[in-house]
Design an enzyme around this catalytic site. Sequence first.
Site, mmCIF file in Angstrom:
data_model
loop_
_atom_site.group_PDB
_atom_site.id
_atom_site.type_symbol
_atom_site.label_atom_id
_atom_site.label_comp_id
_atom_site.label_asym_id
_atom_site.label_seq_id
_atom_site.Cartn_x
_atom_site.Cartn_y
_atom_site.Cartn_z
ATOM 1 N N HIS A 446 0.796 -1.221 0.000
ATOM 2 C CA HIS A 446 0.000 0.000 0.000
ATOM 3 C C HIS A 446 0.826 1.266 0.000
ATOM 4 C CE1 HIS A 446 -3.769 1.832 -0.268
ATOM 5 N NE2 HIS A 446 -4.422 1.177 0.681
ATOM 6 N N ASP A 450 -2.223 1.621 -4.911
ATOM 7 C CA ASP A 450 -3.515 1.925 -4.300
ATOM 8 C C ASP A 450 -4.567 0.915 -4.759
ATOM 9 O OD1 ASP A 450 -3.522 4.710 -6.509
ATOM 10 O OD2 ASP A 450 -4.496 2.766 -6.859
#
Lengths: 476, 373
Positions: A446, A450
């Site tokens: 992350h 995304d």
Amino acid sequence: VCIHRVRSCSGIRFIKSKYVCVFDKSALKYSHQQRLFRTSAVSCGQIVQFKLSDIGEGITEVTVKEWYIKEGDSVSQFDSICEVQSDKASVTITSRYDGIIRKLHYNLDEIAYVGKPLVDIEIDASKGVAPEEDVVETPPMSHEEHTHQEIKGHKTLATPAVRRLAMENNIKLSEVVGTGKDNRILKEDILNYLAKQTGAILPPSPKAEIIPPLPKSETVPTDPKDKARKIPVPVSRPIVFSGKDKTEPITGFHKAMVKTMSAALKIPHFGYCDEIDLTQLVQLREELKPLAQVRGVKLSFMPFFIKAASLGLLQYPILNASLDESCQNVTYKASHNIGVAMDTEQGLIVPNVKNVQVCSVFEIASELNRLQSLGSAGQLGTNDLTGGTFTLSNIGTIGGTYAKPVILPPEVAIGALGKIQVLPRFNGKGEVFKAQIMNVSWSADHRIIDGATMARFSNLWKSYLENPALMLLDLK
Amino acid sequence: MVLQSSLKNCLQLSYVFRTPKAGFRNSTSGGLIIQSISNDVYQNLAVEDWIHDHMNLENQQVLFLWRNSPAVVIGRHQNPWQECNLRLLRQKNIKLARRRSGGGTVYHDLGNINLTFFTTRKKYERMENLKLVVKALKALRPQLDVHVTDRYDILLDRHYKISGTAAKLGRTTAYHHCTLLCNADKFVLSSVLKSPYKGLKSNATPSVPASVKNLFEEDPSLTCEMVLDAVAEEYATQHRIDHHITLINPADETVLPGINNKTKELQTWEWVYGKTPKFSVSTGFDMVYKDSVLDVKVDMDVKHGRIEVCNIDLPEQWLPPALCSELVKSLTGSKFCPNETTTLATMLLRVCPHDDELQSRWNLLCENLIMLM
């Protein structure tokens, strides 16, 4: 004349060890009295020197190759003490006594002498009188090895170790059916008797002891008392379970796993899952399988999954990247080296197919075959196991649907494929049809990826697999 | 002299003790001849274990006949790295087994027959067994020049070894087994039994290399079946039993309860490699990288097949020192095994920041290290 013979025999014993076995056998009968005299002097915790017995063939010295026990260990009669070697013969030396090992007289690779002490054993006096040791390994039916127990006027044959086991469990030997030679009661008989009474799970015996000869011709006489005992009666005896926890250090492979997984968990993972309708792909593979077979290649679903992933990575190269240590730079890797997680005897290994972006589905299948056979033979090289940029894990071959895979550094994404299930689904016309459904679970880093990117990549990958003809359009 | 007559009397007494029932020397009241239907070396070795542990040989001796598909069998206390070319074995898919008896390393294939003579410990007599084999061979082909040496080998034409012997003695039973080369692949035999190892120091039992020859080379009409049959017939005659060979299946738990556990144990890494007596490796290799040749020295102590102490001497700064020390730390305690080392090394690389250059250097070093195992 008798006495004279004893004296001359024992005198010669130490001069010519070759004749030891001969003399001792004859001396057996005559020295009986001497023996009793000596053993009556045995006191509590007496240390007895267990001498190395005759090996046969006139051998006088052997090399100690392995110790099975160490000082301080407790041993039972017939437990293995050490392994010695002499001229291509490997000999297992077993203990004559129950007791505690107090001293080992030799180190590994030292020469041990027949007739000289091998170990010192401290004998527990509560067991009763320990038989005097002989230089010779006496034949099984000799006096030393069996202790007769007179119970209710009928002799029960059992070795001291077996008697102890019976005593510890409050079992009367007369109630146990002996299955050994001459109805001798064996350790197995005691354990079987116990199991019948308590229904306990028996611990596996560490080493097979004397087990009835095959085939068993003698019929075992049943005691009238045993017949009455056919119905198991719940007993308040404590259940005997000698299983122990085992602690061992983490080494080698597992140590490496610990390191890798600890590093992996520093990566902030997020997951994304979906289901893929593989109905068309299943059909396609069925058609192509025999054609690949003709070319000597086994075609599974993985080559399709891998190629589709590579096509997807062309559109979303961030998933084929690497983040540096300081999180300052992202390196977009040019090669799609797609790793395939494999389960081996050692554990998890991840070889990768190099440069999938320039490989055909057939070439990928061929390479997978090579990696799989090397993997199962434990012969994968470092080159096959390094340089991966993206990984797929087909956990579905073992089972499961959704998973939460762990990213393998220095990669930034991984996909876990569940098993293909036949499930009912609705088609465009609203009809129910049989669909081949597989679930995929993605994990991504992350810090640089995304949710939207992951979702779009997954959708593209899914579209290639649900409609293989689409792959043809974008194939490079 | 009084002494001499006592000796004689004692000897005669021992005669009686040794053969209690029969009046004469070499007869036993019973015998059994069995042959394995399997060619798997581990299964067959497990049968030996089973008979040794479970059969009562007081009233019958047993002859076990078996053959294996290609395998190298090392003795109980030997070092496989020292005895054979492990890399070649792995390439050719030849199995490696460690037997429980002593002695040296042998190569088995279907052209080699194995004979195991089971007796009580008291009746353990290797010379008699080998003489039986020689008698059987001579009965089959009287012109064969075969004899038994005092090292318990059988030689053909006074010079070539056709049989090697080993034995295992337990508390009450013993077995003596030997090979017999009928039509084995001598080329593979000599190449796999040659270890390329240098710098290995060990107290393990070394093998004594010998020139070998197949019986088939002496007489092409001989087959393994004929030789097996001849030995069985001679055994049957000497033990006064029927010349009947019972076939056994080493996977059958009903006939041999517990056999599959024995087979599994013989296949474990801990048994095959882990039982190697402690040894040390002190060697080096030259790595060719781009335009330079690098000299690397490796020192390792291996106990129970695991690396106890590890030292790798590399040119300075060729690899990040932190990574090198991580490698040494990980190797310590792990198996002296190529597979484990490969997995270890490749996993270690993952957690270290690296580029293509470092990756190729790392791979080169690790490949060389793995070649030592």
